[in-house]
Write an enzyme that holds these catalytic residues in place. Structure first.
Site, PDB file in Angstrom:
ATOM      1  N   LYS A  89       9.200   3.040   4.262  1.00 60.73           N
ATOM      2  CA  LYS A  89       8.075   3.459   5.011  1.00 60.73           C
ATOM      3  C   LYS A  89       8.172   2.307   6.350  1.00 60.73           C
ATOM      4  O   LYS A  89       8.004   1.346   5.934  1.00 60.73           O
ATOM      5  CB  LYS A  89       6.925   3.835   4.276  1.00 60.73           C
ATOM      6  CG  LYS A  89       5.717   4.190   4.988  1.00 60.73           C
ATOM      7  CD  LYS A  89       4.611   4.566   4.040  1.00 60.73           C
ATOM      8  CE  LYS A  89       3.477   5.198   4.796  1.00 60.73           C
ATOM      9  NZ  LYS A  89       2.304   5.387   3.963  1.00 60.73           N
ATOM     10  N   SER A 164       0.553  10.105   4.097  1.00 56.08           N
ATOM     11  CA  SER A 164       1.045   9.506   5.374  1.00 56.08           C
ATOM     12  C   SER A 164       2.637   9.076   5.125  1.00 56.08           C
ATOM     13  O   SER A 164       3.432   8.886   6.232  1.00 56.08           O
ATOM     14  CB  SER A 164       0.353   8.278   5.847  1.00 56.08           C
ATOM     15  OG  SER A 164       0.217   7.440   4.803  1.00 56.08           O
ATOM     16  N   SER A 188      -1.177   9.013  -0.552  1.00 59.51           N
ATOM     17  CA  SER A 188       0.010   9.095   0.445  1.00 59.51           C
ATOM     18  C   SER A 188       1.434   8.921   0.048  1.00 59.51           C
ATOM     19  O   SER A 188       2.436   8.892   0.731  1.00 59.51           O
ATOM     20  CB  SER A 188      -0.246   8.144   1.557  1.00 59.51           C
ATOM     21  OG  SER A 188      -1.004   8.488   2.533  1.00 59.51           O
TER      22      SER A 188
HETATM   23  N1  GLN Z   1      -4.950  10.971   3.734  1.00 62.11           N
HETATM   24  C1  GLN Z   1      -5.645   9.983   3.348  1.00 62.11           C
HETATM   25  C2  GLN Z   1      -6.237   9.182   4.570  1.00 62.11           C
HETATM   26  O1  GLN Z   1      -5.918   9.492   5.585  1.00 62.11           O
HETATM   27  C3  GLN Z   1      -4.810   8.876   2.363  1.00 62.11           C
HETATM   28  C4  GLN Z   1      -3.795   8.043   3.283  1.00 62.11           C
HETATM   29  C5  GLN Z   1      -3.204   7.265   2.376  1.00 62.11           C
HETATM   30  O2  GLN Z   1      -2.901   6.982   1.385  1.00 62.11           O
HETATM   31  N2  GLN Z   1      -2.536   6.178   3.215  1.00 62.11           N
HETATM   32  O3  GLN Z   1      -6.859   8.261   4.320  1.00 62.11           O
END
Ligand code: GLN
Length: 529
Positions: A89, A164, A188
């Site tokens: 990532k 994400s 994510s």
């Molecule tokens: N969807 C969650 C957020 O927007 C989690 C994102 C993540 O785990 N990085 O914060």
């Protein structure tokens, strides 16, 4: 031959590399060629440097050659990921490489050093293939909040891959990489794994060092593996986990070598399920959950019972407050972490009349709308007079959420089984105008981060032709037990018809006329915002 190599699991690649059936260079080339031919329509990758990849592959081949000459004793010392391509990532630092975190503010930034996990991957001889797309600073559930355009889901190119870590999940599901690194702050790794039909694990908080990984919310962030099966996820976790003095929250707890010996045989794996006590949390079957998703989860429970587990309903009564508390805590920490992007130290620099104007110009231009939203939310929650009412209160709720899980473990439950996401992958743009609708999709994953626990998402079938993920949640440091359970579920579903279904979007990826995800999103009405 090279077309077929991308279809192998990492553990099959390990066998083939040692036997001399193919080289790390051939493996790397097969993946590079697939990325080059198909990523225009997928949008999973932000940076791939062929020359750099081949240098790493040649080094891996040299060690493999030596091992073949020295004999089995040396081969046995090589990690299963030796010579195997790995995607990162784009928030993991790789010395001399770009690291955008999906943001315009880091567009010109070059990492001065390797992250701890990058060092570990190099040490085991893995081949770092490149960097994958993500929501800006990991804020999002769809990978549409990337400054570099969205990523498509290999199961349906008009749908999101989740987020994400959507670039990593899509890359693995599209056979552009056998395994990938993601990060999970509120879901994510698990949620994109669920939406793309692969395995993803968020380890216990402290299992993997965050040194050199761009921070979103430091008390919640964990690095985790994405893979096409449990054994590959376990091997990647094994490679990157463990104490690192440069991250004081990384724990001095031994990483179990059992991660490298999950059963090969489906029957043996399935036998491991017998006698387990599993809990099914009542509150995770939320209002609005898609019937197809609920049906797949209930069928999975029936299969686990048939394999000898007992499944009992359990209660996690504070689940309802999880989203509100998470979005306060995560945004508060994000607002502090993102203060460092000031136009002086990192990346983008815009000049105004004075230091304050420099700051406003840089951040105004560099951050996208979701990052700005979180900074405003977080700054508000931390401001004098509101701290106790919002941040302090959210921390108390966090303690209650953790206590819910503690009570389940104290009652003797070995692991919790639950949905990962209340729905399958949605269409690009469908939730982009409604941040709260996007936040609500995290209801089943973020309590696990709030409690610091390990959790995984594994494929559990299809609903309307799209993948449904089964979430497994365990006690602290029980990654090995969770992955054994994941491997057991693979064992009992090995013959299921859905196991053989190819993501339908893959055929379209190969056609040069497929539109880019950004154009597709625009056509679906999801503009830049
Ligand atoms: N969807 C969650 C957020 O927007 C989690 C994102 C993540 O785990 N990085 O914060």
């Amino acid at each position: 031959m090279s077309g077929d190599l991308t279809r192998l699991t990492a553990h099959a690649m390990a066998v083939g590399l040692r036997a001399g059936d193919f080289t790390a260079e051939e493996l790397a080339t097969a993946h590079l060629d697939a990325i080059e031919a198909e990523d225009r329509a997928l949008g999973a990758w932000l940076a791939v440097d062929r020359t750099e990849v081949l240098v790493q592959a040649h080094a891996a081949d040299a060690t493999l050659d030596l091992a073949r000459r020295v004999g089995p004793a040396m081969s046995a010392t090589l990690h299963p990921l030796h010579g195997v391509p790995v995607a990162l990532k784009d928030l993991v630092s790789v010395r001399g490489g770009r690291c955008t975190a999906g943001s315009r503010i880091l567009a010109g930034y070059t990492s001065p050093y390797d992250a701890h996990i990058t060092e570990r991957l190099r040490a085991v001889g893995a081949v770092i293939l490149g960097k994958t797309n993500m929501d800006e600073f990991a804020m999002g559930s769809s990978t549409e909040h990337s400054a570099y355009g969205p990523t498509s889901n290999p199961w349906d190119l008009d749908r999101v891959p989740g987020g994400s870590s959507g670039g990593s999940a899509a890359a693995v599901a599209a056979y552009h990489a056998p395994v990938a690194i993601g990060t999970d702050t509120g879901g994510s790794v698990r949620q994109p794994a669920s939406l793309c039909g692969i395995v993803g694990m968020k380890p216990t908080y402290g299992r993997v060092s965050r040194y050199g990984v761009v921070a979103f919310a430091s008390s919640l962030d964990q690095v985790g593996p994405l893979a096409r099966d449990a054994r590959d996820a376990a091997a990647l976790l094994h490679a990157v986990a463990g104490r690192d003095d440069r991250d004081s929250t990384s724990a001095p707890i031994p990483v179990p070598d059992g991660l490298l010996s999950l059963p090969d045989s489906d029957d043996e794996a399935a036998a491991g399920i017998r006698g387990l006590r599993l809990g099914l949390p009542r509150e995770y079957f939320v209002a609005g959950m898609e019937p197809g998703t609920e049906a797949r989860i209930r069928e999975a429970v029936t299969l686990l019972e048939a394999a000898g587990a007992t499944v009992e309903e359990v209660s996690l009564p504070h689940t309802d407050y999880g989203i509100a508390a998470y979005y306060i805590v995560a945004s508060a920490e994000a607002s502090a972490n993102l203060a460092r992007y000031d136009g002086i130290r990192f990346g983008l620099a815009r000049r105004g009349g004075d230091v304050l104007e420099d700051y406003l110009a840089t951040r105004g231009e560099g951050f996208g709308p979701e990052a700005k939203r979180r900074i405003m939310l977080g700054t508000y929650a931390l401001s004098a007079g509101y701290y106790d009412a919002f941040y302090g209160k959210a921390q108390k709720v966090r303690t209650l959420i953790k206590a819910d899980f503690d009570a389940v473990w104290a009652a003797g439950v070995d692991a919790i089984v639950a949905p990962t996401s209340p729905s399958v992958a949605w269409r690009l743009g469908a939730k982009l105008d409604d941040p709260v609708a996007m936040y609500l999709t995290d209801v089943c994953t973020l309590p696990v981060n709030m409690a610091g626990l390990p959790g995984a998402s594994i494929p559990a079938g299809l609903s309307d032709g799209l993948p449904v993920g089964l979430q497994l949640i365990g006690r602290p440091w029980s990654e090995l037990e969770l992955l054994r359970l994941a491997r057991g579920f693979e064992g009992i579903t090995a013959g299921a018809p859905w196991r053989g279904v190819e993501p339908p979007g893959l055929a379209a990826l190969r056609s040069a006329s497929s539109p880019r995800p950004a154009d597709r999103a625009a056509a679906l009405g999801a503009g830049d915002r």
